[in-house]
Design a protein around this motif. Structure first.
Motif, PDB file in Angstrom:
ATOM      1  N   SER B  15      -3.611 -21.911  -7.892  1.00 41.63           N
ATOM      2  CA  SER B  15      -2.887 -23.171  -7.721  1.00 41.63           C
ATOM      3  C   SER B  15      -2.072 -23.136  -6.435  1.00 41.63           C
ATOM      4  CB  SER B  15      -1.957 -23.446  -8.911  1.00 41.63           C
ATOM      5  OG  SER B  15      -0.826 -22.607  -8.865  1.00 41.63           O
ATOM      6  N   ALA B  33      -1.705 -28.592  -6.534  1.00 50.34           N
ATOM      7  CA  ALA B  33      -3.135 -28.745  -6.276  1.00 50.34           C
ATOM      8  C   ALA B  33      -3.821 -27.447  -6.652  1.00 50.34           C
ATOM      9  CB  ALA B  33      -3.382 -29.090  -4.807  1.00 50.34           C
ATOM     10  N   GLU B  49      -6.575 -28.597  -0.341  1.00 50.17           N
ATOM     11  CA  GLU B  49      -5.624 -28.387  -1.444  1.00 50.17           C
ATOM     12  C   GLU B  49      -4.185 -28.439  -0.924  1.00 50.17           C
ATOM     13  OE1 GLU B  49      -6.655 -28.462  -4.391  1.00 50.17           O
ATOM     14  OE2 GLU B  49      -8.747 -27.825  -4.368  1.00 50.17           O
ATOM     15  N   ALA B  52      -3.285 -32.024  -0.437  1.00 51.61           N
ATOM     16  CA  ALA B  52      -3.041 -32.702  -1.719  1.00 51.61           C
ATOM     17  C   ALA B  52      -1.663 -32.333  -2.267  1.00 51.61           C
ATOM     18  CB  ALA B  52      -4.134 -32.325  -2.722  1.00 51.61           C
ATOM     19  N   ALA B  53      -1.303 -31.043  -2.179  1.00 55.84           N
ATOM     20  CA  ALA B  53       0.007 -30.608  -2.684  1.00 55.84           C
ATOM     21  C   ALA B  53       1.133 -31.224  -1.855  1.00 55.84           C
ATOM     22  CB  ALA B  53       0.087 -29.082  -2.678  1.00 55.84           C
TER      23      ALA B  53
END
Lengths: 329, 329
Positions: B15, B33, B49, B52-53
């Motif tokens: 994660s 993410a 990712e 997105a985070a």
């Protein structure tokens, strides 16, 4: 003088050896070929090596005279379970001109029989891997370890090589200069015994050098550990002692305390006058003081003996063993 | 009330977490993410990712207000050495609307900073792998272990899983019935806790089940060992004690005896109330009786703190830490 000929094969990962013998102990021929393990080389390649070794052994002998044959093979069970592997071996046997049946045994049983004619005992093998097996009426019975490098093979060549690298990494982590064995490992893996200004850079490079290759190749470092122990290096001697402890522990899992049957030591790390063999002998003599300790010897001759001993003309298998299986000194 | 916003990211294998904070401790947003490690997922996937985070954390905040950012990442050195990986991260940062620079730190430093504001100390992390690092002026200094599953990670989740399988194989070799932990391992790997009539068949099936998969997946068995230790099973408790010994030994390689600086425990096996954390705490308290023992906490907040502490308006980094990095209880 006996006309009956038997054939034995010892099929290993790096070489295949065949021998043809008469029941009165005359060696008619020997053959040698490359590694013939169907699991690692494929059935066809393995069969070709088998055939080459057989032709060498039978160069001066009519194959029609051969009455029985035995093949000793690591992973024999897998071959027997694999119709394609079995068919390839059948073909090689047939192409060599042999008309008698053959039996496939595990290499551990053949190693055992190369050291003793006793029907019951124990064999311990340490080469790249490590395995111990109980032999009952000349069949493999219970087995310990042989679990492969990821989960076992404790005390094997792989184990020694990996531990040598681990000790070196621990020294580098701690800021200690590598000892003589560590310098050898550095030289083998990185080409030079030097440590970078930041030791962590050497740690990273070492890990990359090891993980680029198949893990089992760590066994290539085992001779460095053996040589360092012979030279009296304390760290190497400790590793050898620890390896011997693991090997004897594997034997202990399958062999009763105080057993008096023979214990045969086989594999490249335990045959001959190695420090690991010496350490195992000391420890084994402590646990099984009344058991004869033997070295594995000529696997092909032992396979031939396993083939011969069920023939009706063999009245005394033990005497035959003394005649045809050379005893290691 | 401060207008200055800082961003922190904690990028792990499974994660990615991001947080946006003001210097007076207001949490403006959090983003989460999938795994964003460029080494295991590839630079483009990792960058996606990351983006997105970041978008999650900045959903309610003008990215132009962000003054500093830090990314905590396992294998940070490899990213910095890889132009393609660095370019992918630069692009994600830009696409999130951020105009300030960012700094990449190793995840070990971020874990350390999530447990303490002290500039000097030690961090020990045990999850799938295991690593210990000395921190000096909030930079990673010497490192011990983190050598990967083949050569190290002693005491890690991988190590616990592998040892659980090894104990089971030893029981099967010895003809002993598996204990409760062994039965769990059998059920996990083979679907049922039964042993075959010939235990060696179960040994072979287990080895095949393990070697079919990437070795590191042995770490999946670690929670079984932890649960068995919590339930008081002696074999599991011995494994936990041994793992704790390995972990503390790694710390000992880089941390002087009697050091009084903080020791931060991180990673899934050492944060929270686990038996491994308890065993490490007992052993660490024996070796470093005057050192504060801390648990790693919110990595994204710690990364944000590492970004903030060099800003000119931050006069007291320790006070800021108390304000923005939640302390695990």
């Amino acid at each position: 003088m006996s006309d009956t000929v038997v054939v034995g094969l010892d099929v290993g990962g790096t070489s295949t050896r065949a021998t043809a013998l008469t029941l009165d102990g005359r060696r008619l021929g020997d053959g040698r070929a490359g590694g013939g393990n169907p699991t690692s080389h494929g059935a066809d390649r393995a069969a070709a090596e088998l055939l080459a070794a057989l032709r060498g052994a039978l160069a001066d002998t009519d194959p029609g005279r051969v009455r029985a044959g035995t093949i000793g093979l690591a992973g024999a069970g897998r071959l027997l379970a694999d119709p394609a592997g079995r068919a390839a071996f059948d073909r090689a046997w047939h192409d060599a001109g042999l008309r008698c049946p053959y039996v496939v045994h595990g290499d551990a049983l053949v190693a055992y029989a190369s050291g003793t004619a006793a029907p019951d005992g124990t064999v311990l093998i340490a080469g790249t891997g490590a395995i111990a097996a109980e032999v009952h009426e000349l069949r493999l019975d219970r087995v310990a370890d042989g679990h492969g490098w990821l989960l076992g093979d404790a005390g094997s060549g792989f184990w020694l090589g990996r531990e040598a690298v681990r000790r070196l990494l621990a020294d580098l982590d701690s800021g200690r200069a590598p000892d003589a064995l560590g310098q050898q490992v550095l030289a083998d893996l990185l080409g030079a015994p030097e440590v970078a200004a930041r030791p962590r850079d050497t740690v990273d490079t070492l890990i990359q050098a090891v993980t680029r290759r198949p893990p089992v190749e760590l066994a290539r470092l085992a001779p460095r550990v053996v040589a360092a122990a012979v030279a009296g290096e304390p760290a190497a001697t400790r590793l050898i002692t620890e390896a011997a402890g693991h090997l004897v522990e594997s034997v202990r899992r399958i062999r009763p305390a105080g057993a008096v049957s023979p214990l045969v030591l086989g594999g490249g790390l335990l045959t001959g006058d190695t420090p690991l063999a010496a350490a195992v002998r000391v420890e084994a003599a402590r646990r099984w003081p009344d058991a004869p300790l033997r070295s594995a010897g000529d696997g092909a001759a032992a396979a031939a003996w396993l083939a011969a001993r069920d023939l009706p003309e063999v009245a005394d298998p033990v005497a035959l063993h003394a005649l045809i299986v050379p005893t290691p000194t």
